[in-house]
Write a protein that holds these residues in place. Sequence first.
Motif, PDB file in Angstrom:
ATOM      1  N   HIS A   1      -3.988   4.793  -1.667  1.00  0.00           N
ATOM      2  CA  HIS A   1      -2.543   4.987  -1.800  1.00  0.00           C
ATOM      3  C   HIS A   1      -2.244   5.444  -3.222  1.00  0.00           C
TER       4      HIS A   1
ATOM      5  N   LEU B   1      -7.707   2.575   2.345  1.00  0.00           N
ATOM      6  CA  LEU B   1      -6.457   3.306   2.149  1.00  0.00           C
ATOM      7  C   LEU B   1      -6.356   3.639   0.664  1.00  0.00           C
TER       8      LEU B   1
ATOM      9  N   SER C   1      -5.131   1.601  -5.099  1.00  0.00           N
ATOM     10  CA  SER C   1      -3.879   2.193  -5.566  1.00  0.00           C
ATOM     11  C   SER C   1      -4.097   3.082  -6.786  1.00  0.00           C
TER      12      SER C   1
ATOM     13  N   THR D   1      -1.008   2.517   9.326  1.00  0.00           N
ATOM     14  CA  THR D   1      -2.062   2.399   8.320  1.00  0.00           C
ATOM     15  C   THR D   1      -1.695   1.348   7.274  1.00  0.00           C
ATOM     16  N   TRP D   2      -0.436   1.389   6.835  1.00  0.00           N
ATOM     17  CA  TRP D   2       0.015   0.429   5.831  1.00  0.00           C
ATOM     18  C   TRP D   2      -0.074  -0.999   6.369  1.00  0.00           C
TER      19      TRP D   2
ATOM     20  N   TYR E   1      -7.909  -2.817   6.523  1.00  0.00           N
ATOM     21  CA  TYR E   1      -8.319  -1.743   5.615  1.00  0.00           C
ATOM     22  C   TYR E   1      -8.231  -2.260   4.183  1.00  0.00           C
ATOM     23  N   GLN E   2      -9.075  -1.751   3.316  1.00  0.00           N
ATOM     24  CA  GLN E   2      -9.008  -2.119   1.902  1.00  0.00           C
ATOM     25  C   GLN E   2      -8.122  -1.112   1.173  1.00  0.00           C
ATOM     26  N   ARG E   3      -7.120  -1.612   0.477  1.00  0.00           N
ATOM     27  CA  ARG E   3      -6.168  -0.746  -0.214  1.00  0.00           C
ATOM     28  C   ARG E   3      -6.590  -0.524  -1.664  1.00  0.00           C
TER      29      ARG E   3
ATOM     30  N   ALA F   1      -3.565  -2.160   6.239  1.00  0.00           N
ATOM     31  CA  ALA F   1      -3.960  -2.507   4.871  1.00  0.00           C
ATOM     32  C   ALA F   1      -3.369  -3.851   4.459  1.00  0.00           C
ATOM     33  N   GLN F   2      -2.131  -4.103   4.868  1.00  0.00           N
ATOM     34  CA  GLN F   2      -1.483  -5.380   4.537  1.00  0.00           C
ATOM     35  C   GLN F   2      -2.162  -6.551   5.225  1.00  0.00           C
TER      36      GLN F   2
ATOM     37  N   PRO G   1       1.645   6.464   3.257  1.00  0.00           N
ATOM     38  CA  PRO G   1       0.827   6.191   4.440  1.00  0.00           C
ATOM     39  C   PRO G   1       1.671   5.957   5.688  1.00  0.00           C
TER      40      PRO G   1
END
Length: 729
Positions: free
Chosen positions: A223, A221, A377, A364-365, A373-375, A368-369, A360
């Motif tokens: 973001h 992700l 920023s 999706t969020w 998924y790897q976030r 990631a949390q 997002p």
Amino acid sequence: MLPLIAQVALDVPIPRLFDYVAPTLTLADVGRRVCVPFGRKEFVGVVLALSRESAHPREQLKAVTAVLDDAPLLSAEILKLLHFCSDYYHYPLGATVLAALPTALRRTPAPPLRTVDSWQLTALGRTAAATLPQRAHAQRALYASMQDGAAYSATALAAASASYRTTLKHWLKLGWATQLSQPAPLNPSPVSADTAPTLNAEQAEAVSQISAVLGRFQPFLLHGVTGSGKTEVYLHLVQTVLAQGGQVLILVPEINLTPQLTGVFRARFPDIEIATLNSGMADSERLQHWLAAVDGRARIVLGTRLAVFAPLPALALIIIDEEHDSSFYQQDGLRYAARDVAIMRAHQRTCPIVLGSATPALETWHNAQSGRYQRLSLTQRAIDAATLPQIRLVDLRTQKPEDGISPALAAAIQRRLDAGQQSLIFINRRGYAPTLICRACGWAAGCPRCSTRLVVHLRERQLRCHHCGYAERVPHACPDCGNIDISPAGLGTQRLEEGLQKRFPAARVLRIDRDSTRRKDSWPAMQQQIRRGEADILVGTQLLAKGHDFPNLTLVGVIGADSALYSPDFRASERLFAQLMQVSGRAGRAQHPGEVLIQTEFVGHPLYLALQHHDYVGYARTLLNERRAAGFPPFIHQAVLRAEAPQIDAAVTFLNQAKAAAPASAAVTLFDPTPATMTRKANVERALLLIQSPNRRALQQFLGVWIETIYTLRTSKLRWHLDVDPLEI
């Protein structure tokens, strides 16, 4: 030995394949198109399997009438993905497979492809032409250009010798040269290469982490706040993949964003073939680009949701820009979410996938949390001088608007006009006004085919339905009471444009919505007009909210946002926040600071307060807590069985029968059938049955058994479909 039997996928609403005798086919022909008889017609189908046996007597089987391709068009990898889509979305496999092909390949004959001629020296020519006499200046000049044996176009050869045609004609007779016909290049006009800017620390870290896992499946992700340079991250990643010989698939939500992004990538990679795929292309053009992706000539493939099924033999990276956007959901036929299908494709291909967004999707969020998924920023705008815009709320309880514009917003527009800067007034409602009403008896113009109001399009003197396309002339008097004092109610882009032109007569007002951009190339022309400074005030819908970079635009005014707060849809606040965050991001993307004014009657609403602080993270936390407490996605998995019939009773009766026939499952809940929010649309009445479960696997197992029963129910004069992971209930 008896010929093989082909199992052929056909575009019919029947959940099975069809057997045909295939005397000329072998196991290597899976994925090829064929013509087969079906009833009294002939259909184009795709071979999915070949075997010696059939469940039907061989003498009853018809034969394949024609094989259409020199080689399979759909690879084993794409067929595996299409099998997954058919199973997951519970849609007939044949219709799923044919939906992945360009329209031109679903019929015969396919339109002719654009080709260009080229010439190259044969082995004999390379030897013989080297002995040409010194006085044969034209021939020797042509030989000097062609001696490496590569194929050259007429343009390239004309630069070497003015008489190249005469020389080539002679060489062709001698066997010294051969003429080739090749597909025309996708990007024929040359452009100069842009220089890649230096990445900031956050961008460089994102590129480094994603590049490190090329060759492995890993969802990211990305973001980044609006204007943080996500596109530049994409460009650097594409450069890395191209250097390794791979292909990149880039999905964007809107057709209107495709030319803009294509221009950015062409400027950075002028020597790379870029295929674009979207439903707005002519059939022959789309086929040309699709085939370039299939044979690997197009190293970059950029398109809308339908591009997710394009076969790419060297696919090494998938990028989805604005991944939260609802345009990635297909709403008819095979109802799929392109983002989710792309993730499955990346998993099957073992390549990374990048989901980019400033806002997002909550699903999706949540992934990631939870660590799925790897976030990554991007918290700062990419241009050093650019800062996030200041967002202010205009209280409509104290600031009374005139023609939709409050005194505070009018003053802010005037300041931009005085400074030579641009303003954007955002209202997500096209037309002149949402409806026409009679203030004497209360009549409102309704669509005779839908449960909705007709929108006033005053310039065309029409009332139109934005759902089914119905249109009629604006009446001179109320059809119920005869009162001639009927008037538009509410605001649309046309009325706002008129009011702004009246209030600021010297300003150049440009309206941008689906009506004003209907003609081909009108929107790119408008973008150039804006960048040249030939528009002072932009009035637009969500077409303007996404992905556009206008350096001189410093003010965004938002009108009519409160209406979304009344929506019964549990996703309405998520969509509104994303939309307002996106449109706010159009302001102050260069050296001038940006300002956003949101007109509202709810200045204390948590959504607006989070917007003022650009606090997506905090607002997403609030929404996820609400979803968890209420039992909504992503904490529950849903499907909807929808039915359409001339009368609502027939639709509800069918759904009750389907519910009664459902297999027992303690992990799945079926609700009672209910009319759809818009019950009547295009002269059919609609109802739905909601199914949900906390366990995705349990829901899928239930649906797989249940749908076989649904196909056996009587459905004359009725249509139904199953919607898995629905965007709307």
